[in-house]
Design an enzyme around this catalytic site. Structure first.
Site, mmCIF file in Angstrom:
data_model
loop_
_atom_site.group_PDB
_atom_site.id
_atom_site.type_symbol
_atom_site.label_atom_id
_atom_site.label_comp_id
_atom_site.label_asym_id
_atom_site.label_seq_id
_atom_site.Cartn_x
_atom_site.Cartn_y
_atom_site.Cartn_z
ATOM 1 N N ARG A 289 32.101 -68.972 -13.337
ATOM 2 C CA ARG A 289 32.356 -68.252 -14.588
ATOM 3 C C ARG A 289 31.237 -68.542 -15.582
ATOM 4 N NH1 ARG A 289 38.954 -69.121 -15.312
ATOM 5 N NH2 ARG A 289 39.481 -68.387 -13.211
ATOM 6 N N ARG A 304 35.101 -77.190 -19.549
ATOM 7 C CA ARG A 304 34.681 -75.786 -19.460
ATOM 8 C C ARG A 304 33.297 -75.733 -18.825
ATOM 9 N NH1 ARG A 304 37.233 -71.706 -21.627
ATOM 10 N NH2 ARG A 304 38.295 -72.988 -23.176
ATOM 11 N N GLU A 388 45.153 -76.255 -21.086
ATOM 12 C CA GLU A 388 45.480 -75.412 -19.934
ATOM 13 C C GLU A 388 44.836 -75.912 -18.643
ATOM 14 O OE1 GLU A 388 44.297 -71.125 -18.101
ATOM 15 O OE2 GLU A 388 44.245 -71.290 -20.278
ATOM 16 N N SER A 391 47.583 -71.119 -14.818
ATOM 17 C CA SER A 391 47.995 -69.876 -15.461
ATOM 18 C C SER A 391 48.692 -68.992 -14.434
ATOM 19 C CB SER A 391 46.782 -69.159 -16.053
ATOM 20 O OG SER A 391 47.185 -68.067 -16.847
ATOM 21 N N ARG A 430 38.556 -79.837 -13.537
ATOM 22 C CA ARG A 430 39.327 -79.932 -14.782
ATOM 23 C C ARG A 430 40.557 -80.808 -14.620
ATOM 24 N NH1 ARG A 430 41.092 -74.960 -18.739
ATOM 25 N NH2 ARG A 430 38.815 -74.731 -18.824
#
Length: 463
Positions: A289, A304, A388, A391, A430
């Site tokens: 990403r 991130r 987070e 999801s 993460r």
């Protein structure tokens, strides 16, 4: 992609849905205007095609009669045949002209269709931004209560995952940046072992305990797969592009940001046997990403980043709202079980309409407790915060309509578009943040969670 028939019949539903998601609704009226131009052209073409077919059936018998006819009857039949033979040419010319007119407008309409968001379900809370998301429930282990400070829970001040991992040779940010630029890293030693352990634990949990079919998926895919899964055109700026067409290739390729693309694209343009539904797939894949526009403290550490690995779960089921809702809850329960076995405190967050994104009718975020997140305290440590890590999305037929994934209804014998759902199982590195920070000890060592030890050759501690 939304159902254009439903859009024609209920345009206000889609205008309201776009407004609830804080998205531009202008494309809806533009599409309807183009669609209104196309429909009479298509109808005329259909009528002419029907007439063409009728004429072709009449010409043969008339020619047969003509062979036997004499006198006035023959003259009459010859005139009729001449008219019949002239008309098909006129029809063909008009059909060709209608085809050209439709071809000018239809691609513009179909492109707009890709931009129209799916309306949220009525029971999703309305909101202006992610700040209006609603907490559903929390869970924490007996040994770490998130209502108390880290020091109150464990008796010492915490270090961040960056400090701990660098101290134990688990990560090398400097060389990662040297090789690949900002937000890059290299997991080393026990960092890589722990990373692989959580991925193997998540993957085996889904396949061995929950019956999901293990799959490998391409992470470099065609544009059609990205459009089909709803990551294009919305979100295209977040994807890395491999411009093969500029080098003489037939098509460009894109690095996927989730294994969901490959798992859903597996059945693209297929009719699935209804008896085989639901399909339950899981994969471990490397994800990419760009994180375009993201800035701030999230750029530090492993929160991130541009490249990571993820265990993903996908379900393709029949077009039934109750079944979709039931699978949504079940997929969330898998993750809750996984986090409870890891003994990581978490909470479930109901995303409001403004935080859903274009393709979801509903989405539940699962946030894990990370001691290094939150507000900075006077002593230099952080207050800790939920962030987070998972999801869970419910999409109804949005993806499957784009991808052409259907099943034949056993009663009506008609093709029906499937429903689809997806949810993260474990995204690393993460997920290493809460593991490393929560399991740190006063002497600076890190306890390996019990459920991960079998995947680390029985190792109980790092450091």
């Amino acid at each position: 992609m939304i159902d254009i028939k439903d859009l024609r019949e209920n345009p206000q539903k889609y205008r309201d849905g776009a407004a609830a998601k804080k998205m531009d609704a202008a494309a809806i009226d533009q599409l309807l205007e183009l669609d209104a131009t196309i429909k009479p052209l298509q109808q005329e073409r259909e009528n002419l095609t029907a007439e063409q077919n009728k004429l072709s059936k009449e010409i043969g018998p008339l020619q047969g009669k003509l062979k036997k006819a004499t006198g006035d009857e023959r003259v009459k039949l010859e005139a009729q045949l001449k008219t019949l033979l002239t008309r098909p040419n006129e029809i063909k010319q008009r059909i060709d002209e209608l085809g050209r007119q439709i071809a000018e407008v239809e691609p513009k309409r179909d492109e707009l269709l890709l931009f129209i968001p799916q309306p949220p379900d009525p029971d999703v809370p309305r909101g202006e931004s992610e700040r209006d998301n609603v907490e559903i429930r929390k869970w924490h282990s007996p040994w770490f209560d998130t209502t108390k400070s880290f020091e109150a829970n464990k008796g010492f001040k915490p270090k961040s995952h960056m400090e701990l991992m660098q101290a134990h040779g688990m990560v090398d940010f400097e060389r990662g940046v040297k090789l690949a630029g900002s937000r890059s890293y290299m997991l080393t030693g026990d960092g890589m072992r722990l990373h692989q352990a959580i991925l193997r634990f998540g993957f085996e949990f889904m396949t061995n305990e929950n019956g999901f079919t293990p799959m490998s998926v391409p992470v470099l895919v065609r544009t059609e797969a990205m459009i089909g899964t709803g990551f294009f055109p919305h979100g295209k700026e977040q994807a890395y592009e491999v411009a093969e067409s500029a080098r003489g290739g037939s098509h460009d390729l894109y690095l996927t940001g989730t294994g969901e693309v490959g798992l859903m694209g597996y059945h693209m343009n297929e009719i699935i046997d209804a008896d085989k539904l639901p399909l339950k797939y899981t994969t471990v894949s490397t994800c990419f990403r760009r994180e375009a526009g993201a800035a701030g403290k999230d750029t530090k550490g492993l929160f991130r980043i541009h490249q990571f690995d993820k265990v993903e779960q996908v379900v393709i089921c029949k077009a039934d709202e109750a079944e979709s809702r039931a699978w949504h809850q079940k997929m969330i329960s898998f993750v809750e079980t996984l986090l409870q076995r890891l003994e990581i405190p978490y909470r479930l967050l109901q995303c409001c309409t403004a935080d859903l994104g274009p393709k979801n009718v509903d989405m539940i975020d699962i946030e894990s407790w990370m001691p290094s997140r939150g507000e900075e305290l006077p002593d230099g440590t952080a207050s800790g915060a939920y962030s987070e890590t998972h999801s869970a999305s419910r999409l109804y037929d949005y993806q499957c309509r784009r991808l052409g994934i259907r099943y034949k209804d056993p009663v009506t014998k008609k093709n029906v578009i499937c429903h689809a759902l997806n949810n993260t199982v474990a995204a690393s590195p993460r997920i290493l943040i809460p593991i490393i920070e929560l399991y740190q000890n006063a002497d600076g060592s890190i306890t390996v969670p019990k459920v991960l030890r079998p995947y680390m050759n029985g190792q109980e501690k790092i450091g």
